[in-house]
Write a protein that holds these residues in place. Structure first.
Motif, PDB file in Angstrom:
ATOM      1  N   MET A  80      43.349  37.720  38.213  1.00 45.03           N
ATOM      2  CA  MET A  80      41.958  38.115  37.959  1.00 45.03           C
ATOM      3  C   MET A  80      41.370  37.551  36.662  1.00 45.03           C
ATOM      4  O   MET A  80      40.187  37.219  36.629  1.00 45.03           O
ATOM      5  N   LEU A  86      36.741  37.270  43.704  1.00 39.12           N
ATOM      6  CA  LEU A  86      37.841  37.623  44.602  1.00 39.12           C
ATOM      7  C   LEU A  86      37.289  37.659  46.026  1.00 39.12           C
ATOM      8  O   LEU A  86      36.349  38.425  46.299  1.00 39.12           O
ATOM      9  N   ASN A 101      37.461  45.517  36.653  1.00 40.94           N
ATOM     10  CA  ASN A 101      37.650  44.077  36.411  1.00 40.94           C
ATOM     11  C   ASN A 101      36.300  43.411  36.503  1.00 40.94           C
ATOM     12  O   ASN A 101      35.354  43.959  37.057  1.00 40.94           O
ATOM     13  N   CYS A 103      35.559  40.424  37.900  1.00 40.30           N
ATOM     14  CA  CYS A 103      35.374  39.411  38.936  1.00 40.30           C
ATOM     15  C   CYS A 103      34.278  39.821  39.911  1.00 40.30           C
ATOM     16  O   CYS A 103      34.117  41.006  40.221  1.00 40.30           O
TER      17      CYS A 103
END
Ligand code: R5P
Length: 292
Positions: A80, A86, A101, A103
């Motif tokens: 990540m 993702l 996170n 992403c």
């Protein structure tokens, strides 16, 4: 519908002439979109470079457990920090991806076949828009089988997702599928990418091929390039370099990252090519320096 006979072959792509309706937004074809769409596209395409490193690990949606992805809970957090987006199923996202996170999320929303089927082209929309919103998806990915037995279903799936996405400001990623009925030629990819773009997607995912720069020029939205089967690291970096040189807005790599001997280092090397202008040779040297 125009007569199919006697058509002139398209040839004047003005490769090298910048897209004319760019405005001041970094994403091709997005100048006229809503604030929410632009916000989500900015979670995918870096505002500084206009490009993206997407990491695909949605293979389980038809392959089940895949080499390198046996334990999503263990491998995904290690990658990540080095990828922008993702690309995965909702099952993988909810169970194995920490919510804290940075992403972006490309949520696979179509499915319907498995490795046990000969013809993979028959899919449905399996995730509704409300769940995409609950998961804070930055785009919704739909497999599109142009020229296959399931073409009508996949155009229907794509249209449903685009319509819902336009209502709530969530972009759609049209994935050009390859398969036994489809040639991997520039003629096929020119046809398929343009059809998918004109259906109204905001991003197209496709494969590298000859005359890739013409495919990019003729496609009014950004193209991200699939990694495909596992290659030696140097060759995968050459693939990334070539498509970026020919106008791709990024890569969406799976096996060439997670099946590498050193996935995190490979993701960082790909990042150097996509965002920092490294050549394939420089990126491979960087990869080797990191692993030794
Ligand atoms: C593409 O159709 C799907 O998203 C795949 O599951 C994924 O893109 C495959 O990635 P790769 O070919 O790079 O392993």
């Amino acid at each position: 519908m125009a007569d199919k006979d006697g058509l002139k072959v398209a040839k004047d792509y003005h490769v090298g002439t910048p897209f004319a309706n760019q405005g001041d937004f970094q994403v091709k074809g997005a100048n006229g979109l809503s604030w929410g769409m632009k916000r989500r596209l900015s979670n995918i395409f870096d505002p500084k470079t206009g490009k993206t490193v997407m990491f695909a690990f949605d293979h389980g949606y038809f392959m089940g457990s895949t080499a390198g992805l046996e334990r999503l809970d263990l491998i995904i957090p290690t990658l990540m920090p080095y990828v922008d987006v993702l690309m995965c199923t909702r099952g993988a996202l909810r169970t194995c991806v920490p919510a804290a996170n940075k992403c972006g999320v490309a949520l696979r929303v179509s499915s319907g076949s498995s490795m046990l089927n000969d013809d993979l082209s028959h899919e449905v929309v399996a995730v509704d828009i409300e769940d995409a919103i609950r998961l804070d998806a930055d785009c919704m990915a739909v497999q599109t089988f142009i020229g296959a037995d399931g073409q009508l279903e996949s155009i229907d799936n794509l249209s449903q997702v685009i319509n819902a996405g336009m209502t709530y400001g969530i972009p759609t990623l049209g994935v050009v599928a390859v398969g036994k009925d489809m040639e991997r030629t520039d003629r096929y990819f020119k046809l398929a990418t343009r059809i998918v773009a004109e259906m109204g997607v905001q991003i197209v995912k496709t494969y590298n091929c000859e005359h890739f720069d013409e495919i990019v020029a003729a496609c009014p939205v950004p193209i991200v390039v699939a990694g495909g089967k596992k290659l030696p690291e140097a060759e995968a970096l050459t693939l990334a370099y070539d498509v970026i040189q020919n106008g791709a807005a990024g890569v969406d790599m799976g096996r060439n990252i997670f099946q590498s001997t050193h996935p995190a280092e490979m993701a960082q090397a790909v990042r150097k090519v996509v965002h920092e202008g490294y050549t394939d040779k420089e990126a491979f040297e960087y990869f080797q320096d990191m692993i030794h």
